[in-house]
Design a protein around this motif. Structure first.
Motif, PDB file in Angstrom:
ATOM      1  N   PRO A 186     -67.902  63.656  49.620  1.00  0.00           N
ATOM      2  CA  PRO A 186     -66.690  63.027  49.409  1.00  0.00           C
ATOM      3  C   PRO A 186     -67.067  61.526  49.360  1.00  0.00           C
ATOM      4  O   PRO A 186     -67.747  61.010  49.937  1.00  0.00           O
ATOM      5  CB  PRO A 186     -66.144  63.308  50.760  1.00  0.00           C
ATOM      6  N   GLY A 187     -66.330  60.996  48.535  1.00  0.00           N
ATOM      7  CA  GLY A 187     -66.303  59.600  48.106  1.00  0.00           C
ATOM      8  C   GLY A 187     -67.526  59.132  47.270  1.00  0.00           C
ATOM      9  O   GLY A 187     -67.605  58.105  46.950  1.00  0.00           O
ATOM     10  N   GLN A 188     -68.250  60.159  46.834  1.00  0.00           N
ATOM     11  CA  GLN A 188     -69.312  59.685  46.169  1.00  0.00           C
ATOM     12  C   GLN A 188     -69.099  60.066  44.509  1.00  0.00           C
ATOM     13  O   GLN A 188     -68.734  61.042  44.208  1.00  0.00           O
ATOM     14  CB  GLN A 188     -70.697  60.491  46.201  1.00  0.00           C
ATOM     15  N   GLY A 189     -69.185  58.928  43.604  1.00  0.00           N
ATOM     16  CA  GLY A 189     -68.763  58.903  42.180  1.00  0.00           C
ATOM     17  C   GLY A 189     -70.033  59.230  41.534  1.00  0.00           C
ATOM     18  O   GLY A 189     -71.014  59.745  42.164  1.00  0.00           O
ATOM     19  N   PRO A 190     -69.917  59.175  40.250  1.00  0.00           N
ATOM     20  CA  PRO A 190     -71.228  59.574  39.542  1.00  0.00           C
ATOM     21  C   PRO A 190     -72.371  58.625  39.828  1.00  0.00           C
ATOM     22  O   PRO A 190     -72.100  57.377  40.207  1.00  0.00           O
ATOM     23  CB  PRO A 190     -70.540  59.390  37.870  1.00  0.00           C
ATOM     24  N   PRO A 191     -73.364  58.932  39.652  1.00  0.00           N
ATOM     25  CA  PRO A 191     -74.679  58.330  39.907  1.00  0.00           C
ATOM     26  C   PRO A 191     -74.644  57.007  39.023  1.00  0.00           C
ATOM     27  O   PRO A 191     -74.698  56.953  37.949  1.00  0.00           O
ATOM     28  CB  PRO A 191     -75.826  59.041  39.762  1.00  0.00           C
ATOM     29  N   THR A 192     -74.930  55.911  39.658  1.00  0.00           N
ATOM     30  CA  THR A 192     -75.289  54.523  38.996  1.00  0.00           C
ATOM     31  C   THR A 192     -76.675  54.209  38.932  1.00  0.00           C
ATOM     32  O   THR A 192     -76.938  53.122  38.135  1.00  0.00           O
ATOM     33  CB  THR A 192     -74.332  53.590  39.717  1.00  0.00           C
TER      34      THR A 192
ATOM     35  N   ALA B  65     -79.468  66.789  31.882  1.00  0.00           N
ATOM     36  CA  ALA B  65     -79.115  65.622  32.908  1.00  0.00           C
ATOM     37  C   ALA B  65     -78.185  64.407  32.237  1.00  0.00           C
ATOM     38  O   ALA B  65     -77.536  64.125  33.170  1.00  0.00           O
ATOM     39  CB  ALA B  65     -80.509  65.021  33.156  1.00  0.00           C
ATOM     40  N   LEU B  66     -78.427  64.533  30.944  1.00  0.00           N
ATOM     41  CA  LEU B  66     -77.162  63.375  30.270  1.00  0.00           C
ATOM     42  C   LEU B  66     -75.822  64.222  30.254  1.00  0.00           C
ATOM     43  O   LEU B  66     -74.938  63.169  30.885  1.00  0.00           O
ATOM     44  CB  LEU B  66     -77.601  63.313  28.983  1.00  0.00           C
ATOM     45  N   MET B  67     -75.822  65.497  30.280  1.00  0.00           N
ATOM     46  CA  MET B  67     -74.247  65.941  30.137  1.00  0.00           C
ATOM     47  C   MET B  67     -73.671  65.709  31.719  1.00  0.00           C
ATOM     48  O   MET B  67     -72.657  65.513  31.813  1.00  0.00           O
ATOM     49  CB  MET B  67     -74.470  67.240  29.784  1.00  0.00           C
ATOM     50  N   LEU B  68     -74.542  66.317  32.679  1.00  0.00           N
ATOM     51  CA  LEU B  68     -73.988  66.723  34.107  1.00  0.00           C
ATOM     52  C   LEU B  68     -74.178  65.466  35.106  1.00  0.00           C
ATOM     53  O   LEU B  68     -73.160  65.317  35.897  1.00  0.00           O
ATOM     54  CB  LEU B  68     -74.839  67.703  34.716  1.00  0.00           C
ATOM     55  N   GLU B  69     -75.100  64.433  34.872  1.00  0.00           N
ATOM     56  CA  GLU B  69     -75.283  63.314  35.524  1.00  0.00           C
ATOM     57  C   GLU B  69     -74.544  61.991  34.827  1.00  0.00           C
ATOM     58  O   GLU B  69     -74.409  61.021  35.594  1.00  0.00           O
ATOM     59  CB  GLU B  69     -76.896  62.863  35.883  1.00  0.00           C
ATOM     60  N   ARG B  70     -74.070  62.334  33.515  1.00  0.00           N
ATOM     61  CA  ARG B  70     -73.407  61.101  32.912  1.00  0.00           C
ATOM     62  C   ARG B  70     -74.476  59.867  32.790  1.00  0.00           C
ATOM     63  O   ARG B  70     -74.007  58.858  32.924  1.00  0.00           O
ATOM     64  CB  ARG B  70     -72.256  60.481  33.179  1.00  0.00           C
ATOM     65  N   GLN B  71     -75.663  60.366  32.539  1.00  0.00           N
ATOM     66  CA  GLN B  71     -76.852  59.066  32.423  1.00  0.00           C
ATOM     67  C   GLN B  71     -76.979  58.640  30.934  1.00  0.00           C
ATOM     68  O   GLN B  71     -76.610  59.300  29.989  1.00  0.00           O
ATOM     69  CB  GLN B  71     -77.929  59.528  32.989  1.00  0.00           C
ATOM     70  N   GLY B  72     -77.614  57.626  30.554  1.00  0.00           N
ATOM     71  CA  GLY B  72     -78.014  57.007  29.303  1.00  0.00           C
ATOM     72  C   GLY B  72     -78.922  58.052  28.844  1.00  0.00           C
ATOM     73  O   GLY B  72     -79.896  58.847  29.415  1.00  0.00           O
ATOM     74  N   VAL B  73     -79.357  57.829  27.454  1.00  0.00           N
ATOM     75  CA  VAL B  73     -80.503  58.528  27.045  1.00  0.00           C
ATOM     76  C   VAL B  73     -82.142  58.444  27.520  1.00  0.00           C
ATOM     77  O   VAL B  73     -82.558  59.353  27.802  1.00  0.00           O
ATOM     78  CB  VAL B  73     -80.791  57.990  25.815  1.00  0.00           C
TER      79      VAL B  73
ATOM     80  N   THR C 218     -82.558  56.895  30.607  1.00  0.00           N
ATOM     81  CA  THR C 218     -82.515  57.619  31.788  1.00  0.00           C
ATOM     82  C   THR C 218     -82.379  58.963  32.172  1.00  0.00           C
ATOM     83  O   THR C 218     -83.232  59.604  32.952  1.00  0.00           O
ATOM     84  CB  THR C 218     -81.403  57.054  32.724  1.00  0.00           C
ATOM     85  N   SER C 219     -81.859  59.777  31.282  1.00  0.00           N
ATOM     86  CA  SER C 219     -81.981  61.175  31.094  1.00  0.00           C
ATOM     87  C   SER C 219     -83.342  61.481  31.052  1.00  0.00           C
ATOM     88  O   SER C 219     -83.939  62.724  31.220  1.00  0.00           O
ATOM     89  CB  SER C 219     -81.037  61.775  30.078  1.00  0.00           C
ATOM     90  N   LEU C 220     -84.259  60.888  29.922  1.00  0.00           N
ATOM     91  CA  LEU C 220     -85.487  61.434  29.671  1.00  0.00           C
ATOM     92  C   LEU C 220     -86.027  61.154  30.851  1.00  0.00           C
ATOM     93  O   LEU C 220     -87.183  61.999  31.323  1.00  0.00           O
ATOM     94  CB  LEU C 220     -86.141  60.426  28.411  1.00  0.00           C
ATOM     95  N   GLY C 221     -86.020  60.197  31.540  1.00  0.00           N
ATOM     96  CA  GLY C 221     -86.949  59.788  32.770  1.00  0.00           C
ATOM     97  C   GLY C 221     -86.481  60.877  33.873  1.00  0.00           C
ATOM     98  O   GLY C 221     -87.263  61.181  34.790  1.00  0.00           O
ATOM     99  N   ARG C 222     -85.339  61.227  34.027  1.00  0.00           N
ATOM    100  CA  ARG C 222     -85.161  62.314  34.939  1.00  0.00           C
ATOM    101  C   ARG C 222     -85.583  63.586  34.523  1.00  0.00           C
ATOM    102  O   ARG C 222     -86.209  64.444  35.760  1.00  0.00           O
ATOM    103  CB  ARG C 222     -83.311  62.613  34.841  1.00  0.00           C
ATOM    104  N   SER C 223     -85.630  64.057  33.409  1.00  0.00           N
ATOM    105  CA  SER C 223     -86.274  65.272  32.943  1.00  0.00           C
ATOM    106  C   SER C 223     -87.949  64.961  33.161  1.00  0.00           C
ATOM    107  O   SER C 223     -88.487  66.028  34.022  1.00  0.00           O
ATOM    108  CB  SER C 223     -86.178  65.532  31.292  1.00  0.00           C
TER     109      SER C 223
END
Length: 379
Positions: free
Chosen positions: A22-28, A244-252, A254-259
């Motif tokens: 609750p109250g948490q938006g997309p990751p920044t 990661a890019l689609m569901l976390e709405r991250q950049g290119v 950052t998504s590579l780093g997440r993976s």
């Protein structure tokens, strides 16, 4: 069992309530920052397979909200296609038809009667100009079909990932809704796929080129082996970047780093599941396409290899194209579904995503015994 204000999420992936408390938006933040599915103070799940057997977990959608086994990931992908078949069929069939129509006309144009390649096949002693024309035709054909496949793959991956995310929470979604939620990420997803291909391709070619420059046979062989192994290793490390890019709405990047982070420590498991899917897709495609290709050659009186003696008649192209459309329509949702669920599984194992999804689905906790539903022993 749901407290005040804990109804199902009303937004799409990345919106408040979908994988966020609750109250948490997309990751920044970057990789590892609290955000989509990782609320403050939440550690990894303490139960799950390997600790006395799988614990009970709520199952609002196609998977139980806990770390998954391989069979559950495959079953979840198939269940998504079955439960949301209108949306999944519409997306995969539309993309498959788009790719095959462009490929069909490209094959007919560059490999039909009077093409440079046909003239080259009929001429036992071609001139240098004829060879260049044939090579140019091959390059043009590959470019057109490759571009169509790339665009289709981006659209299918984006929309099907959104569908799987909704299916996990047991929510319906239409083609229009999937398109509305994914279209804003298409360009970034295209850039991600191109960058990943560039990285993996460079990892394959650079060691081979280094070995080839040496002109020392053992080094050439070593370069080929090193290139293949390095490219496979990097492909697996980056294979979860798209969801990661689609569901976390991250950049290119950052998504590579997440993976990279999510696959770390689980490389062999992720590799095994992805390899299993590749083999499954290959087998299913072969079962569907081989008989239709044989039929097409028989009907068009070809009977030989596609690019060496078979005439590119409309009959041949339509029959083989139909086989490709059918196989793609079946395999696209499974491949995209497994990758999306594998991403969620890694996050449930590392970041307690199951806690966030359970709350988003209306359960107090992942093990809430009063929230009986599909997957509950007493349901």
């Amino acid at each position: 069992s749901a407290g005040p204000g804990q109804g199902p999420p009303t937004g799409g992936p990345g919106a408040p309530g979908w994988g966020a408390g609750p109250g948490q938006g997309p990751p920044t933040g970057g990789p590892g920052a609290p955000g989509w599915g990782a609320g403050p103070g939440q550690g990894p799940p303490t139960g799950g397979p390997g600790w006395g057997g799988p614990r009970w977990a709520p199952k609002p959608g196609v998977i139980p909200l806990r770390p998954l086994g391989v069979g559950e990931i495959l079953d979840g992908a198939v269940s998504t296609a079955r439960a949301h078949w209108r949306t999944v069929l519409g997306i995969s069939l539309g993309v498959a038809v788009f790719i095959q129509l462009i490929s069909l006309f490209a094959l007919r144009f560059w490999f039909g009667d009077g093409s440079a390649l046909t003239a080259l096949e009929e001429n036992p002693d071609p001139t240098g100009e004829e060879v260049l024309d044939a090579v140019a035709d091959l390059f043009a054909l590959g470019s057109v079909t490759g571009l169509a496949t790339l665009i289709g793959s981006v659209i299918a991956t984006a929309m099907l990932t959104v569908v799987v995310a909704r299916a996990v929470l047991g929510r319906e979604i239409s083609i229009a809704e999937a398109w509305a939620e994914s279209r804003g990420r298409l360009l970034r997803l295209l850039g991600l796929i191109l960058l990943t291909g560039l990285i993996v391709g460079a990892a394959l070619l650079v060691p081979i080129l280094i070995g080839g420059i040496s002109q020392f046979v053992p080094l050439v062989i070593l370069g080929v082996i090193a290139g293949v192994l390095l490219s496979i290793w990097l492909w697996v490390r980056f294979c979860l970047a798209a969801p990661a890019l689609m569901l976390e709405r991250q950049g290119v990047f950052t998504s590579l780093g997440r993976s990279w982070k999510l696959v770390g420590g689980a490389w062999w498991r992720v590799f095994g599941i992805q390899l299993l899917i590749l083999v499954l897709v290959f087998v299913v495609s072969g079962i569907i396409e081989f008989p239709l290709t044989f039929l097409a050659e028989f009907v068009s009186n070809g009977g030989t290899n596609m690019f060496v003696g078979t005439e590119m008649t409309w009959t041949y192209l339509l029959i083989t194209g139909a086989g490709a459309v059918i196989s793609s329509t079946i395999t696209l949702p499974i491949s995209a579904g497994v990758t999306a669920l594998l991403y969620m599984d890694q996050r449930m194992r590392r970041e307690a995503l199951d806690l966030e999804l359970a709350r988003a689905a209306g359960f107090d906790t992942p093990n809430d015994p009063g929230a009986a539903g599909p997957g509950h022993p007493g349901y």
